[in-house]
Motif scaffolding. Structure first.
Motif, PDB file in Angstrom:
ATOM      1  N   ASN A   1      52.599  85.077  44.967  1.00  0.00           N
ATOM      2  CA  ASN A   1      52.243  85.718  43.572  1.00  0.00           C
ATOM      3  C   ASN A   1      51.846  84.702  42.477  1.00  0.00           C
ATOM      4  N   TRP A   2      52.872  83.742  42.173  1.00  0.00           N
ATOM      5  CA  TRP A   2      52.503  82.848  41.249  1.00  0.00           C
ATOM      6  C   TRP A   2      53.404  81.746  41.265  1.00  0.00           C
ATOM      7  N   LEU A   3      52.850  80.624  40.495  1.00  0.00           N
ATOM      8  CA  LEU A   3      53.887  79.412  40.344  1.00  0.00           C
ATOM      9  C   LEU A   3      53.684  79.148  38.810  1.00  0.00           C
ATOM     10  N   GLN A   4      54.723  78.865  37.929  1.00  0.00           N
ATOM     11  CA  GLN A   4      54.636  78.751  36.675  1.00  0.00           C
ATOM     12  C   GLN A   4      55.716  77.760  36.333  1.00  0.00           C
ATOM     13  N   LYS A   5      55.232  77.364  34.952  1.00  0.00           N
ATOM     14  CA  LYS A   5      56.398  76.428  34.224  1.00  0.00           C
ATOM     15  C   LYS A   5      57.100  77.200  33.143  1.00  0.00           C
ATOM     16  N   GLN A   6      58.284  77.323  33.196  1.00  0.00           N
ATOM     17  CA  GLN A   6      59.064  78.178  32.108  1.00  0.00           C
ATOM     18  C   GLN A   6      59.026  77.470  30.982  1.00  0.00           C
ATOM     19  N   ARG A   7      59.334  78.246  29.861  1.00  0.00           N
ATOM     20  CA  ARG A   7      59.281  77.731  28.433  1.00  0.00           C
ATOM     21  C   ARG A   7      60.339  76.366  28.626  1.00  0.00           C
ATOM     22  N   ASN A   8      61.408  76.462  29.130  1.00  0.00           N
ATOM     23  CA  ASN A   8      62.630  75.567  29.365  1.00  0.00           C
ATOM     24  C   ASN A   8      61.998  74.211  30.113  1.00  0.00           C
ATOM     25  N   GLY A   9      61.069  74.311  30.927  1.00  0.00           N
ATOM     26  CA  GLY A   9      60.184  73.204  31.732  1.00  0.00           C
ATOM     27  C   GLY A   9      60.751  73.345  33.217  1.00  0.00           C
ATOM     28  N   ASN A  10      61.522  74.203  33.614  1.00  0.00           N
ATOM     29  CA  ASN A  10      61.804  74.599  34.869  1.00  0.00           C
ATOM     30  C   ASN A  10      60.336  75.081  35.821  1.00  0.00           C
ATOM     31  N   ASP A  11      60.333  74.874  36.922  1.00  0.00           N
ATOM     32  CA  ASP A  11      59.201  75.546  37.899  1.00  0.00           C
ATOM     33  C   ASP A  11      59.830  76.824  38.475  1.00  0.00           C
ATOM     34  N   GLU A  12      59.251  77.924  38.430  1.00  0.00           N
ATOM     35  CA  GLU A  12      59.439  78.947  39.091  1.00  0.00           C
ATOM     36  C   GLU A  12      58.237  79.825  39.888  1.00  0.00           C
ATOM     37  N   ALA A  13      58.637  79.965  41.016  1.00  0.00           N
ATOM     38  CA  ALA A  13      57.540  80.697  41.999  1.00  0.00           C
ATOM     39  C   ALA A  13      57.849  82.300  42.139  1.00  0.00           C
TER      40      ALA A  13
END
Ligand code: NAG
Ligand code: NAG
Length: 169
Positions: free
Chosen positions: A47-59
């Motif tokens: 679906n997606w891979l993003q960098k959260q506002r706090n800097g952690n990667d989330e998939a």
């Protein structure tokens, strides 16, 4: 001639012996039953891979999970707890384990299933991680068998060869 008391005693002893034989047979068959669980996990959609506002990667993934865990069920099985974890290595940790999905299976009938779902728990690299881009990972199905009597046992099956995209998307 045996007295009534002697006869009752003999019957009681005989019954206890039978009971002991049945119990040891039951626990023997439980040990003898070598489970042969089957499982297959596929990423049906990335679906997606993003960098959260706090800097952690989330998939975010959509998963096809098929499993036949019926052989884990014996007369002595209370329930089976299964969870699917994304497992990967980073420079800091040899094993990062993120639980993506879990389920409590309470009967043999429910131990064979095939589902298509998005990860139930968030796939976040933590703590403070931006390690997911281009990362190789395994999807490992773990199971904990909780017996009615005796010791719990756990095992797992790893599906390998998954890789996250090189860029956020
Ligand atoms: C996942 O499951 C769906 C429906 O059950 C199927 O159409 C699809 O082909 C499966 N995808 C993979 C990668 O196995
Ligand atoms: C993934 O699975 C393979 C094969 O079982 C294993 O060699 C490897 O260490 C696993 N990787 C991680 C990060 O657990």
């Amino acid at each position: 001639m045996h007295s009534f008391g002697q006869r009752a005693n003999a019957i009681a002893t005989f019954s206890l012996t039978i009971l002991a034989v049945i119990c040891s047979l039951a626990s023997f068959t439980d040990n003898f039953n070598a489970p042969s669980p089957k499982a297959e996990v596929k990423v049906s959609n990335f679906n997606w891979l993003q960098k959260q506002r706090n800097g952690n990667d989330e998939a975010s993934l959509t998963l096809n999970i098929s499993a036949d865990l019926q052989s884990l069920f014996t007369w002595n099985t209370k329930q089976v707890f299964v969870f699917l974890a994304a497992e990967y290595e980073t420079p800091k940790n040899a094993l990062n384990q993120i639980s993506l999905w879990d389920k409590i299976i309470s009967s043999k009938d429910l131990a064979k299933f095939s589902i298509r779902i998005s990860n139930k728990y968030r796939f976040i690299d933590q703590p403070q991680g931006s390690n997911l881009r281009g990362r190789d990972y395994n999807l490992t199905l773990h199971w904990h068998v909780m017996p009615k009597t005796g010791k719990m046992f756990a095992d797992k099956m790893s599906m390998t060869g998954f890789r996250l995209p090189e860029v956020y998307r």
